[in-house]
Design a protein around this motif. Structure first.
Motif, PDB file in Angstrom:
ATOM      1  N   ASP A 199       0.813  -1.287   0.184  1.00  0.00           N
ATOM      2  CA  ASP A 199      -0.640  -0.278  -0.035  1.00  0.00           C
ATOM      3  C   ASP A 199       0.262   1.483   0.373  1.00  0.00           C
ATOM      4  N   ILE A 200       1.106   2.033  -1.377  1.00  0.00           N
ATOM      5  CA  ILE A 200       1.842   3.354  -1.341  1.00  0.00           C
ATOM      6  C   ILE A 200       0.509   4.249  -1.636  1.00  0.00           C
ATOM      7  N   ARG A 201       0.772   4.948  -0.567  1.00  0.00           N
ATOM      8  CA  ARG A 201      -0.334   6.492  -1.155  1.00  0.00           C
ATOM      9  C   ARG A 201       0.853   7.310  -1.708  1.00  0.00           C
ATOM     10  N   LEU A 202       0.488   8.078  -2.535  1.00  0.00           N
ATOM     11  CA  LEU A 202       0.902   8.884  -3.449  1.00  0.00           C
ATOM     12  C   LEU A 202       1.227  10.241  -2.944  1.00  0.00           C
ATOM     13  N   SER A 203       0.797  11.086  -1.409  1.00  0.00           N
ATOM     14  CA  SER A 203       0.787  11.504  -0.867  1.00  0.00           C
ATOM     15  C   SER A 203       2.361  11.320  -0.031  1.00  0.00           C
ATOM     16  N   GLN A 204       2.860  10.376   0.161  1.00  0.00           N
ATOM     17  CA  GLN A 204       4.212  10.076   0.574  1.00  0.00           C
ATOM     18  C   GLN A 204       5.397  11.087   0.094  1.00  0.00           C
ATOM     19  N   PRO A 205       6.095  11.226   0.616  1.00  0.00           N
ATOM     20  CA  PRO A 205       7.371  11.922  -0.026  1.00  0.00           C
ATOM     21  C   PRO A 205       8.069  10.645  -0.504  1.00  0.00           C
ATOM     22  N   ASP A 206       7.964   9.140  -0.213  1.00  0.00           N
ATOM     23  CA  ASP A 206       9.412   8.342  -1.243  1.00  0.00           C
ATOM     24  C   ASP A 206       7.987   7.784  -2.090  1.00  0.00           C
ATOM     25  N   ALA A 207       7.239   8.024  -2.416  1.00  0.00           N
ATOM     26  CA  ALA A 207       6.040   7.241  -2.931  1.00  0.00           C
ATOM     27  C   ALA A 207       6.908   6.669  -4.246  1.00  0.00           C
ATOM     28  N   VAL A 208       7.562   7.673  -5.247  1.00  0.00           N
ATOM     29  CA  VAL A 208       7.770   6.992  -6.327  1.00  0.00           C
ATOM     30  C   VAL A 208       9.397   6.246  -6.318  1.00  0.00           C
ATOM     31  N   SER A 209      10.192   6.191  -5.226  1.00  0.00           N
ATOM     32  CA  SER A 209      11.402   4.559  -5.091  1.00  0.00           C
ATOM     33  C   SER A 209      10.536   4.307  -4.644  1.00  0.00           C
ATOM     34  N   ALA A 210       9.133   3.650  -3.810  1.00  0.00           N
ATOM     35  CA  ALA A 210       8.485   2.783  -3.654  1.00  0.00           C
ATOM     36  C   ALA A 210       8.407   1.941  -4.412  1.00  0.00           C
ATOM     37  N   MET A 211       7.378   2.931  -5.134  1.00  0.00           N
ATOM     38  CA  MET A 211       6.772   2.231  -6.386  1.00  0.00           C
ATOM     39  C   MET A 211       8.040   1.597  -7.022  1.00  0.00           C
ATOM     40  N   LEU A 212       8.906   2.188  -7.599  1.00  0.00           N
ATOM     41  CA  LEU A 212       9.942   1.496  -8.748  1.00  0.00           C
ATOM     42  C   LEU A 212      10.769   0.018  -7.332  1.00  0.00           C
ATOM     43  N   ASP A 213      10.753   0.410  -6.246  1.00  0.00           N
ATOM     44  CA  ASP A 213      11.915  -0.546  -5.272  1.00  0.00           C
ATOM     45  C   ASP A 213       9.893  -1.693  -5.653  1.00  0.00           C
ATOM     46  N   GLY A 214       9.126  -1.887  -5.620  1.00  0.00           N
ATOM     47  CA  GLY A 214       8.173  -2.147  -5.996  1.00  0.00           C
ATOM     48  C   GLY A 214       7.938  -3.347  -6.987  1.00  0.00           C
ATOM     49  N   SER A 215       8.452  -2.403  -8.489  1.00  0.00           N
ATOM     50  CA  SER A 215       8.061  -2.807  -9.152  1.00  0.00           C
ATOM     51  C   SER A 215       8.853  -3.898  -9.541  1.00  0.00           C
ATOM     52  N   LEU A 216      10.634  -3.883  -9.460  1.00  0.00           N
ATOM     53  CA  LEU A 216      12.029  -4.418  -9.789  1.00  0.00           C
ATOM     54  C   LEU A 216      11.745  -5.796  -8.521  1.00  0.00           C
TER      55      LEU A 216
END
Length: 95
Positions: A25-42
């Motif tokens: 569960d990643i919220r778009l308002s998180q400061p590290d949302a992009v890096s968390a999504m990239l880690d998840g996609s890997l």
């Protein structure tokens, strides 16, 4: 990084796929949302999720993430098996 419609649409798509596939569960308002999504996609095994992750990396100016090795492909060193072995909280403890 500029958040335009294309970046936000990519983030929403990737967020939805990661929630369904990895229960992340990643919220778009998180400061590290992009890096968390990239880690998840890997970590994903789905090629479409990995493709959306690569697209997000291109849009967010983080090309170094494109060549990162997935965790499943990394070999972990194994300690020599001398003496007794105990299992503590799921980890091998060599005594």
């Amino acid at each position: 990084m500029e958040l335009n419609k294309e970046v936000l649409d990519c983030m929403k798509t990737l967020r939805r796929r990661l929630r369904e596939e990895l229960a992340v569960d990643i919220r778009l308002s998180q400061p590290d949302a992009v890096s968390a999504m990239l880690d998840g996609s890997l970590k994903s095994n789905d090629e479409e999720t990995r493709r959306v992750g690569r697209r997000l990396a291109e849009l967010s100016d983080q090309p170094q993430r494109l060549t990162a090795t997935p965790l499943a492909a990394v070999e972990l060193p194994v300690a020599p098996q001398t003496g007794s072995v105990r299992i503590y909280r799921g980890q091998r403890i060599y005594a």
